[in-house]
Design a protein around this motif. Sequence first.
Motif, PDB file in Angstrom:
ATOM      1  N   SER A 202       8.101   6.955  13.279  1.00 51.33           N
ATOM      2  CA  SER A 202       7.203   8.197  13.771  1.00 51.33           C
ATOM      3  C   SER A 202       8.430   9.439  13.900  1.00 51.33           C
ATOM      4  CB  SER A 202       6.490   8.003  14.743  1.00 51.33           C
ATOM      5  OG  SER A 202       7.243   7.567  15.913  1.00 51.33           O
ATOM      6  N   ARG A 203       9.569   9.004  14.020  1.00 54.30           N
ATOM      7  CA  ARG A 203      10.503  10.207  14.221  1.00 54.30           C
ATOM      8  C   ARG A 203      11.533  10.370  12.956  1.00 54.30           C
ATOM      9  NH1 ARG A 203      14.345   7.929  16.888  1.00 54.30           N
ATOM     10  NH2 ARG A 203      15.562   9.871  17.457  1.00 54.30           N
ATOM     11  N   GLN A 205      10.593  12.287  10.440  1.00 55.17           N
ATOM     12  CA  GLN A 205      10.171  13.319   9.601  1.00 55.17           C
ATOM     13  C   GLN A 205      11.470  14.183   8.797  1.00 55.17           C
ATOM     14  OE1 GLN A 205       9.365  12.960  12.693  1.00 55.17           O
ATOM     15  NE2 GLN A 205       7.037  12.620  12.909  1.00 55.17           N
ATOM     16  N   GLY A 206      12.460  14.228   9.407  1.00 56.06           N
ATOM     17  CA  GLY A 206      13.650  14.986   8.926  1.00 56.06           C
ATOM     18  C   GLY A 206      14.710  14.111   8.390  1.00 56.06           C
ATOM     19  N   GLN A 212      21.000  14.488  10.113  1.00 51.82           N
ATOM     20  CA  GLN A 212      19.893  13.811  10.772  1.00 51.82           C
ATOM     21  C   GLN A 212      20.350  12.190  11.318  1.00 51.82           C
ATOM     22  OE1 GLN A 212      17.080  15.395  12.061  1.00 51.82           O
ATOM     23  NE2 GLN A 212      18.200  17.108  11.305  1.00 51.82           N
ATOM     24  N   GLU A 242      12.267   6.356  -0.686  1.00 48.52           N
ATOM     25  CA  GLU A 242      11.502   6.441   0.757  1.00 48.52           C
ATOM     26  C   GLU A 242      12.069   5.292   1.506  1.00 48.52           C
ATOM     27  OE1 GLU A 242       7.819   4.647   0.366  1.00 48.52           O
ATOM     28  OE2 GLU A 242       8.257   3.773  -1.551  1.00 48.52           O
TER      29      GLU A 242
END
Length: 261
Positions: A202-203, A205-206, A212, A242
């Motif tokens: 969930s963390r 996104q980046g 990152q 992905e």
Amino acid sequence: MHAFTPVPTTLEAALALIAQQRAELDRLHVAHEAWMRAVAHDLRAPLRHVVSFAPLLKESVEELAAAAPQAGYAAEDAREFAATMEQSARKMSAMLDGLAHISRTARTALHLEVLNWSALVQAAVQPLQAQHPQVQWVLPAQPVWVMADADSLRSAMQALLDNAVKFSATQPQPQVCVDAQPLAAGGWRLTVQDNGVGFDASRAQGLGELFQRMHREGEFAGVGCGLALVHTVAQRHGARWEVQSQVQAGCTVHLDWPAAV
């Protein structure tokens, strides 16, 4: 505000517009090259000074502490400050290295050829097996032919394999599985899977952006450039990627690579 560019109505006007746009791209490329030279070289001089003088500062602090024992608390603070300075300078140097590497990968001309991805993986894994003998490997046995720039694909796979080892090596029975499955539309799904510490998806996104990180600095080394490099290589080759992960349940990275034609 950008000036409006009229749509060319003749072949001559269209060719002139193409030439103008190519000249603008060349100008931007030259400016980018100059900027990267400044990042790669000019910024390193002050960093080298910090890294070089930090140990000397610690030696001076030790001498002052020996001469004035009553300054013990101040000396201890000074030691910590010098260590933080040195650590931060080394981290910034590593970030500059990563930025320069990704920039070179993004702008270097691709030399596409048909490659045996399985053989490329086997070669990349050999030094990792020597460095981390506790890691169990499952590697592709059959040739997998892809169209790619050899250096770019090798860099991307090295980044994925390094991450898989890094985040699984502390597990009781670390394992890294590398596999390839054909895609229905053609091409291959290239997969690197580990049974490491994973992260909270969930963390993420980046994830793939420069610098990152999914873990605290004190837990694992690195500056967050590996997946940014993978993203750059995949984008330039028309591939998709992905990541699937859960905390303490490992991480799986898929690269959907176009068919070799």
